[in-house]
Enzyme design. Structure first.
Site, mmCIF file in Angstrom:
data_model
loop_
_atom_site.group_PDB
_atom_site.id
_atom_site.type_symbol
_atom_site.label_atom_id
_atom_site.label_comp_id
_atom_site.label_asym_id
_atom_site.label_seq_id
_atom_site.Cartn_x
_atom_site.Cartn_y
_atom_site.Cartn_z
ATOM 1 N N ASP A 1 -5.905 0.000 -1.364
ATOM 2 C CA ASP A 1 -6.707 -0.926 -2.161
ATOM 3 C C ASP A 1 -7.957 -1.405 -1.438
ATOM 4 O O ASP A 1 -8.071 -1.283 -0.218
ATOM 5 C CB ASP A 1 -5.870 -2.165 -2.493
ATOM 6 C CG ASP A 1 -5.667 -3.050 -1.259
ATOM 7 O OD1 ASP A 1 -5.134 -2.545 -0.246
ATOM 8 O OD2 ASP A 1 -6.066 -4.222 -1.297
ATOM 9 N N ASP B 1 -4.761 2.616 10.938
ATOM 10 C CA ASP B 1 -6.177 2.349 11.195
ATOM 11 C C ASP B 1 -6.275 1.841 12.638
ATOM 12 O O ASP B 1 -6.202 2.645 13.570
ATOM 13 C CB ASP B 1 -6.637 1.315 10.152
ATOM 14 C CG ASP B 1 -8.128 1.080 10.135
ATOM 15 O OD1 ASP B 1 -8.883 2.058 10.123
ATOM 16 O OD2 ASP B 1 -8.551 -0.086 10.129
ATOM 17 N N ARG C 1 -5.482 0.738 -6.485
ATOM 18 C CA ARG C 1 -4.230 1.345 -5.999
ATOM 19 C C ARG C 1 -3.731 2.447 -6.938
ATOM 20 O O ARG C 1 -3.036 3.364 -6.527
ATOM 21 C CB ARG C 1 -3.125 0.292 -5.896
ATOM 22 C CG ARG C 1 -3.357 -0.757 -4.830
ATOM 23 C CD ARG C 1 -2.072 -1.525 -4.576
ATOM 24 N NE ARG C 1 -2.287 -2.784 -3.890
ATOM 25 C CZ ARG C 1 -2.434 -2.926 -2.575
ATOM 26 N NH1 ARG C 1 -2.373 -1.871 -1.804
ATOM 27 N NH2 ARG C 1 -2.617 -4.110 -2.036
ATOM 28 N N GLY D 1 0.767 -1.241 0.000
ATOM 29 C CA GLY D 1 0.000 0.000 0.000
ATOM 30 C C GLY D 1 0.795 1.286 0.000
ATOM 31 O O GLY D 1 0.327 2.309 -0.481
ATOM 32 N N VAL E 1 -11.234 4.103 2.414
ATOM 33 C CA VAL E 1 -10.744 4.879 1.272
ATOM 34 C C VAL E 1 -9.838 4.030 0.392
ATOM 35 O O VAL E 1 -9.209 3.081 0.859
ATOM 36 C CB VAL E 1 -9.998 6.147 1.740
ATOM 37 C CG1 VAL E 1 -10.955 7.118 2.410
ATOM 38 C CG2 VAL E 1 -8.842 5.804 2.678
HETATM 39 P P1 IMP Z 1 -4.266 -1.466 10.885
HETATM 40 O O1 IMP Z 1 -3.377 -2.632 11.229
HETATM 41 O O2 IMP Z 1 -5.680 -1.707 11.310
HETATM 42 O O3 IMP Z 1 -3.742 -0.128 11.314
HETATM 43 O O4 IMP Z 1 -4.414 -1.459 9.328
HETATM 44 C C1 IMP Z 1 -3.440 -1.061 8.502
HETATM 45 C C2 IMP Z 1 -3.657 -1.645 7.118
HETATM 46 O O5 IMP Z 1 -5.052 -1.870 6.828
HETATM 47 C C3 IMP Z 1 -3.163 -0.635 6.127
HETATM 48 O O6 IMP Z 1 -1.808 -0.845 5.834
HETATM 49 C C4 IMP Z 1 -4.073 -0.869 4.958
HETATM 50 O O7 IMP Z 1 -3.518 -1.872 4.101
HETATM 51 C C5 IMP Z 1 -5.375 -1.407 5.539
HETATM 52 N N1 IMP Z 1 -6.405 -0.349 5.638
HETATM 53 C C6 IMP Z 1 -6.904 0.221 6.753
HETATM 54 N N2 IMP Z 1 -7.833 1.143 6.468
HETATM 55 C C7 IMP Z 1 -7.908 1.174 5.116
HETATM 56 C C8 IMP Z 1 -8.705 1.951 4.187
HETATM 57 O O8 IMP Z 1 -9.529 2.819 4.521
HETATM 58 N N3 IMP Z 1 -8.492 1.669 2.873
HETATM 59 C C9 IMP Z 1 -7.615 0.738 2.436
HETATM 60 N N4 IMP Z 1 -6.850 0.006 3.249
HETATM 61 C C10 IMP Z 1 -7.014 0.212 4.586
HETATM 62 MG MG MG Z 2 -4.071 -2.982 2.157
#
Ligand code: IMP
Ligand code: MG
Length: 184
Positions: A158, A102, A164, A43, A152
């Site tokens: 993605d 996230d 992407r 990403g 998003v």
């Molecule tokens: P986390 O471990 O929950 O912080 O998630 C991180 C990963 O989730 C990011 O590197 C993204 O690949 C994916 N992700 C989280 N939110 C989104 C979004 O709104 N769109 C696309 N990918 C997301």
């Molecule tokens: Mg992703």
């Protein structure tokens, strides 16, 4: 592809300005220390490509990968790999770059794994931050944009591997999201 987007959250010029702002912050931190920029596949590829070209400092570039299982918009079990050797990391300053913060689980796990290999420090940089979604104690050191709690895509981000290559960050139509959630 554009038809699946409900609205553009960050357009091309806004993204460019954000990347320039973050790059200026980062350049101040490192100066001549030649940090190792570690970007998270897949990403962050678009963001890091633009970011490093705005950094007028010596640096190195490396990639790690992280994946959370599940094709929809919710993260599942986390796997990661591709870490640089300890010899590359020992004593070096590391800047970990991801597309979005996230829940924070991905970045925290990667930061811990890198820290085990003896770097001088590991700072973090994300293009996007959704603070309301956080499940772990983590704030990125450098943030391009704080955004609302919406899924998003674009500029590297993605949904199940698609979108992407959109040049902007956009919110998907709810029907497109719903179809992905049910695996349609
Ligand atoms: P986390 O471990 O929950 O912080 O998630 C991180 C990963 O989730 C990011 O590197 C993204 O690949 C994916 N992700 C989280 N939110 C989104 C979004 O709104 N769109 C696309 N990918 C997301
Ligand atoms: Mg992703």
């Amino acid at each position: 592809m554009h038809d699946d987007i409900e609205r553009i959250l960050l357009g091309e010029s806004e993204l460019r300005a954000g990347v320039e702002r973050v790059a200026a912050e980062i350049a101040q931190v490192y100066c001549h220390e030649e940090p190792l920029v570690v970007a998270v596949l897949d990403g962050s590829v678009v963001f890091v490509a633009d970011l490093i070209r705005q950094l007028p400092i010596p640096l190195r570039l490396s990639f790690v990968w992280a994946r959370s299982y599940g094709a929809g918009t919710r993260g599942g079990e986390l796997t990661q790999g591709g870490f640089p050797d300890a010899s590359e990391l020992r004593g070096r300053r590391v800047l970990l770059v991801d597309d979005i913060l996230d829940s924070g689980r991905t970045l925290l796990a990667l930061q811990r794994e890198l820290a085990l290999r003896g770097p001088r420090d590991v700072r973090t940089c994300v293009l996007l931050d959704k603070p309301v979604r956080r499940q772990v104690e983590l704030q990125a050191d450098h943030v391009g944009f704080q955004i609302e709690d919406a899924f998003v895509v674009g500029y590297g981000l993605d949904l199940a591997g698609r979108y992407r290559n959109l040049p902007y960050v956009g919110v998907l139509k709810s029907a497109v999201l719903a179809a992905a959630e049910t695996g349609a």
